[in-house]
Write a protein that holds these residues in place. Sequence first.
Motif: not given
Length: 580
Positions: A405-432
């Motif tokens: 989470a961010a230091f002030y609130g939980p969040k939804l992270d969208i984990q998108v696959k890279t060309v190596m098959g790893k996941e990277e956070t692209i978009s995020t939405s946090q409730i504060d």
Amino acid sequence: MNPEDDPYYNLRHSTAHLMAQAVGELYPGVKYAIGPPIEDGFYYDFDLPTPIGEDDLPVIEAKMREIAARDLGIVRKEMPREEAIAFCTAMGQPYKVELIGDIPEDDVISFYQQGDWIDLCRGPHVPSTSHLKHFRLLGVAGAYWRGSEKNKMLTRIYGTSWNTEEELEEYLQRLEEARRRDHRVLGADLKLFTIMEEIGKGLPIWLPRGASVRRVLENFIVEIERRAGYQHVYTPTVAKVDLYETSGHWAHYKEHMFPVMKVENEEYVLRPMNCPHHIQIYRSQGIVSYRDLPIRIAELGTMFRYEPSGTLTGLSRVRMMCLNDAHIFCREDQIQDEFIKVVHMIEEAYQRLGFKEYRYRLSLHDPNDREKYVDNPAMWATAENALRSALESLNIPYYEAVGEAAFYGPKLDIQVKTVMGKEETISTSQIDYHLPNQFGLEYVGEDGKPHRPVMIHRGVLSTMERMVAFLIENYAGAFPVWLAPVQVMILPIADAQNEKAYEIQRQLLEAGFRVEVDPRSERVGKKIAEAETQKIPYMLILGKRDIANGVVSVRKRGEGDLGAVPLEEFIERLTQEVNA
């Protein structure tokens, strides 16, 4: 990384030890730091008596295979604290002595030994070195001890290890594909961006073509936000330190911020986040009624992060970045509806960008980490429950991650696959719930009494820098037509056709397309080859016969010659493809 979560943990941890033993036999006097398994591999940090480079890796790897063939049993040994300290001191291993000092008093101190080589380690490991067969050393880098520039620079050797030779070869092929798509290499080859020592590390310059890609992305997301009722603003990139003390960034994020600038009797700092500025916009509106909510404020906001030089990577890790940022101020009863709209906006953007493999992660706080997170259990319970409820109403699968989470609130992270098959956070939405309380934000409710709004922090495209880096690698530099920095390259066959080429360019520019002319006195075959290398979607070949017939000869990336058509027909085709 938890051994229970990774089936390769023991294998890779043991291979790191195998490498450390090989380095010790090849470079007597080496001091050992740490050697953990990581995703898809492992590394070990060394304080070496002599420098090494990539050319030394085959020698180290050969020594590793020799040790593995000895079939040395890997045995766990435990020692009392004082004995362990004395043991590591006698071996001349100061980093291990320091690490022992970090182990809690009631924890067991353990070592693992293979042959006559031994290392401080909590384990676990494979039974013997003969289990280690399918590995490869990948690279050498510098790494500060404990990640601090105040400490000594160590030598870090990276490697990978797998259960079978087939798995190893498959991974190496993926690695080669990732190198082929590396945004740093393609960014230079395609003239998208550059980083110059004269300006500074982590401060990219957007070249004309890269600026075109960024501008298209910015226009794209701004239009989506405009239709969704967002109000766009511009706010300063600096602010008084007091602002970040109130927000909590100073307490929780100070090490990632640039040093303070003193102006007369005031202290200013480059902003690491845009949210305190948007809060001030909310406050500037005076009395806010419940009828005014939600208020949606958006900005392509420039931010600054103090990143150590060793962590900087092309566009994906920089010191100055432009975030597609927005903050929604709403009533508690509006959270679910607003959150759903954010998720739909993200999905609309991903459809246009061609992202298909992604997952939703609910990032929660760690209640045991009171330094990282705001200490307010009731607030966290309310915010996390609100986010869970919103996700469940969307009926989409998600998984939970404690400590993300961010230091002030939980969040939804969208984990998108890279060309190596790893996941990277692209978009995020946090409730504060925290920052509205810190700044005393209010609105007048239907009951005529003051109430506290809730904030939703939202980023759809991440930063422009990170998104473009991701897209370069995702498309291998071959952007779709709507996003390509140059959509059409006009190639006159001879100098006599240059004037007509520029006339066609003007027509295409007026139609809204990004077009260049290659007027050089080169063979047209060479011009075509270079345009293909530059991954231009369309080429218009222009010869004497084309001009006489009132047509252009069209070539498309990946498809070759499409034949000769009137310019108006080509414009219609291009318009349809861009808008598809």
